[in-house]
Design a protein around this motif. Structure first.
Motif, mmCIF file in Angstrom:
data_model
loop_
_atom_site.group_PDB
_atom_site.id
_atom_site.type_symbol
_atom_site.label_atom_id
_atom_site.label_comp_id
_atom_site.label_asym_id
_atom_site.label_seq_id
_atom_site.Cartn_x
_atom_site.Cartn_y
_atom_site.Cartn_z
ATOM 1 N N GLU A 249 17.333 10.198 -3.675
ATOM 2 C CA GLU A 249 17.758 10.604 -2.333
ATOM 3 C C GLU A 249 16.633 11.241 -1.531
ATOM 4 O O GLU A 249 16.514 11.017 -0.312
ATOM 5 N N ARG A 250 15.799 12.010 -2.214
ATOM 6 C CA ARG A 250 14.695 12.659 -1.493
ATOM 7 C C ARG A 250 13.678 11.617 -1.022
ATOM 8 O O ARG A 250 13.102 11.761 0.055
ATOM 9 N N VAL A 251 13.469 10.602 -1.830
ATOM 10 C CA VAL A 251 12.541 9.535 -1.424
ATOM 11 C C VAL A 251 13.134 8.725 -0.288
ATOM 12 O O VAL A 251 12.450 8.345 0.664
ATOM 13 N N MET A 252 14.451 8.463 -0.373
ATOM 14 C CA MET A 252 15.109 7.668 0.656
ATOM 15 C C MET A 252 15.058 8.361 2.014
ATOM 16 O O MET A 252 15.048 7.688 3.053
ATOM 17 N N GLY A 253 14.970 9.668 1.990
ATOM 18 C CA GLY A 253 14.897 10.391 3.248
ATOM 19 C C GLY A 253 13.492 10.610 3.745
ATOM 20 O O GLY A 253 13.292 11.194 4.829
ATOM 21 N N ASP A 254 12.496 10.180 2.976
ATOM 22 C CA ASP A 254 11.090 10.372 3.355
ATOM 23 C C ASP A 254 10.468 9.002 3.611
ATOM 24 O O ASP A 254 10.263 8.209 2.687
ATOM 25 N N ARG A 255 10.189 8.682 4.900
ATOM 26 C CA ARG A 255 9.646 7.377 5.264
ATOM 27 C C ARG A 255 8.285 7.116 4.629
ATOM 28 O O ARG A 255 7.995 5.986 4.214
ATOM 29 N N ASP A 256 7.449 8.128 4.532
ATOM 30 C CA ASP A 256 6.117 7.943 3.936
ATOM 31 C C ASP A 256 6.224 7.539 2.470
ATOM 32 O O ASP A 256 5.502 6.645 1.995
ATOM 33 N N LEU A 258 8.829 6.124 1.115
ATOM 34 C CA LEU A 258 9.400 4.772 1.084
ATOM 35 C C LEU A 258 8.311 3.713 1.266
ATOM 36 O O LEU A 258 8.265 2.702 0.546
ATOM 37 N N ASN A 259 7.442 3.959 2.214
ATOM 38 C CA ASN A 259 6.339 3.031 2.453
ATOM 39 C C ASN A 259 5.382 2.963 1.244
ATOM 40 O O ASN A 259 4.871 1.897 0.903
ATOM 41 N N TYR A 260 5.162 4.108 0.644
ATOM 42 C CA TYR A 260 4.246 4.187 -0.511
ATOM 43 C C TYR A 260 4.784 3.355 -1.674
ATOM 44 O O TYR A 260 4.073 2.503 -2.234
ATOM 45 N N PHE A 261 6.058 3.591 -2.058
ATOM 46 C CA PHE A 261 6.630 2.862 -3.197
ATOM 47 C C PHE A 261 6.862 1.385 -2.859
ATOM 48 O O PHE A 261 6.736 0.520 -3.723
ATOM 49 N N SER A 262 7.188 1.106 -1.611
ATOM 50 C CA SER A 262 7.323 -0.294 -1.198
ATOM 51 C C SER A 262 5.974 -1.015 -1.297
ATOM 52 O O SER A 262 5.891 -2.193 -1.705
ATOM 53 N N GLY A 263 4.911 -0.305 -0.941
ATOM 54 C CA GLY A 263 3.558 -0.875 -1.051
ATOM 55 C C GLY A 263 3.188 -1.168 -2.493
ATOM 56 O O GLY A 263 2.550 -2.192 -2.803
ATOM 57 N N ILE A 264 3.577 -0.254 -3.413
ATOM 58 C CA ILE A 264 3.301 -0.480 -4.842
ATOM 59 C C ILE A 264 4.012 -1.749 -5.328
ATOM 60 O O ILE A 264 3.423 -2.584 -6.032
ATOM 61 N N ILE A 265 5.282 -1.883 -4.933
ATOM 62 C CA ILE A 265 6.041 -3.074 -5.356
ATOM 63 C C ILE A 265 5.382 -4.344 -4.828
ATOM 64 O O ILE A 265 5.243 -5.343 -5.552
ATOM 65 N N LYS A 266 4.938 -4.309 -3.568
ATOM 66 C CA LYS A 266 4.301 -5.484 -2.978
ATOM 67 C C LYS A 266 2.985 -5.817 -3.674
ATOM 68 O O LYS A 266 2.697 -6.986 -3.967
#
Length: 449
Positions: A249-256, A258-266
């Motif tokens: 939940e804390r990550v879902m509320g933090d856009r930075d 979210l972008n960081y973990f999304s970048g890792i997945i990509k």
């Protein structure tokens, strides 16, 4: 498996040796049998000649007796008949014709011979010679190469009118180099035996070679599966952790974040895609299905672009690259993607196999040859043994790196380099010293346009 392979090899070897021993034994028996057959044929010819000349001698005696009127009952009047002999009545050409006919009927027409008609003992070399061929004595003394049947008497037939009146006469026959006839008779048997033996040996070699190759392919398959599992396991685990983090939940509320973990997945997804592409490209080249889009390319431009992309990796290892692009002509016809990948793989190979705690020194140079451009990639890495250099371009082969465990890959990079070079009518070779570094030399033909 190793024990089974050894057992099969031993059994096949024993079978092969047994077959060869049997073949040799069979050939020896065949030669002995043929020799006995030829000698028997010569003896039969000799018996035929003795009978033939005996009959002719009897005929000559009958003709001689008619010249004296009638056969007298007092044998003292028959002294002229004692001089009748084959040698005195038949010419040399007629004798040779009779002998040749007898040999031809026996299937020995190609045999050479010498002959002698005599009375007395031939062994003391003082017999009464009636007629002989020119080289009889020399031939009779060579008992190694020549064969002479036992002498036979040509005498009057028992009970005939001339029995006891005329002297006995001997025929000596020497067949020259008789074993050559034996060799001619069995040459096809020997040739076929050798041929089938070679076939068996070849089959044995191919069997063992195939077994070794299958064993090697099995080891390569296992290594490939292990490498592939390791290569995919890390990005999959990273993606799994990133996905779990995104559910927080804390990550879902933090856009930075979210972008960081999304970048890792990509990034990890791209990494897996790149590995899959590497395997597919290697498969395409092996099946000759890879599409080659040839167009004019400047080698120096490609090298400079690829080296720029590696600057970060080189700096992380305190390394540096030196370009010595001395070729005056660098235009070639090549596929841009594949040629770029070739340069990329060779530089990546130098980075992967660099020494720990030793700055990378990468030198790339170019020069023109008589019909092309030569590109050299020199590094100061761990180098390779001679055995590794022989196999470095094999598919899935990976050099043993001792205590170095951080080298990743499937063993396809250099195999891909060779495939690209071959598909462009180029060449690639390696010169390396273990512990000192390697030099990869790639040569491509220049564009004619």
């Amino acid at each position: 498996m190793k024990r089974l392979f050894s057992s099969i090899t031993v059994l096949i070897t024993l079978s092969l040796v047994g077959i060869i021993v049997m073949q040799v034994s069979w050939l020896k028996n065949l030669i002995k049998l043929k020799e006995d057959q030829v000698k028997q044929n010569i003896d039969n010819v000799y018996q035929t000649l003795s009978d033939e000349f005996g009959q002719r001698r009897e005929q000559f005696i009958k003709e001689a007796s008619r010249d004296y009127g009638t056969l007298f009952s007092q044998r003292g009047f028959f002294e002229p008949l004692k001089a009748v002999s084959i040698g005195s009545k038949i010419s040399s050409s007629e004798i040779e014709k009779i002998i040749n006919n007898a040999l031809e009927k026996a299937g020995l027409s190609k045999m050479k011979y010498e002959y002698c008609f005599f009375s007395g003992l031939l062994t003391n070399r003082n017999p009464t010679i009636e007629k002989q061929s020119p080289h009889f004595w020399e031939a009779s003394e060579d008992t190694v190469r020549n064969y002479s049947p036992d002498y036979k008497l040509i005498r009057a037939l028992p009970g005939s009118d001339s029995d006891g009146i005329t002297k006995d006469e001997n025929l000596a026959l020497v067949v020259l180099n008789w074993k050559s006839h034996v060799k001619q008779a069995i040459i096809w048997n020997v040739a076929l035996a050798i041929l089938f033996t070679l076939v068996i040996v070849s089959a044995f070699y191919l069997t063992v070679y195939t077994m070794l190759r299958q064993k090697k392919l099995g080891e390569i398959k296992n290594d490939f599966i292990n490498n592939m599992t390791h290569e995919f396991k890390t990005p999959i685990a990273t993606i799994s952790l990133a996905v779990d983090a995104l559910k927080n939940e804390r990550v879902m509320g933090d856009r930075d974040k979210l972008n960081y973990f999304s970048g890792i997945i990509k990034e990890e997804n791209q990494r897996m895609n790149k590995q899959v592409e590497t395997i597919l490209k290697a498969s395409q080249f092996e099946k000759r299905e890879a599409e080659i889009d040839l167009k004019p390319l400047h080698v120096h431009e490609i090298i400079e672009n690829v080296v720029d992309n590696f600057q970060l990796q080189l700096h992380e290892k305190n390394g540096d690259s030196v370009l010595s692009l001395g070729a005056t002509k660098d235009l070639i016809n090549a596929d841009e993607v594949h040629f770029t990948n070739l340069v990329n793989n060779l530089i990546d190979n130098a980075v992967k196999y660099s020494k720990d705690n030793v700055p990378i020194q990468l030198k790339i140079s170019t020069s023109n040859t008589s019909s092309g451009i030569l590109i050299k990639f020199e590094d100061n890495g761990i180098g390779m043994s001679r055995e590794t250099q022989k196999r470095i371009f094999e598919k899935f082969y990976r050099a043993h790196t001792g205590n170095l465990h951080n080298v990743k890959g499937f063993g396809l990079g250099l195999n891909y380099v060779k495939s690209v070079a071959d598909s462009h009518n180029g060449t690639v070779k390696v010169d390396s010293v273990l512990g000192k570094g390697s030099v990869f030399s790639v040569e491509f033909p220049l564009s004619k346009s």
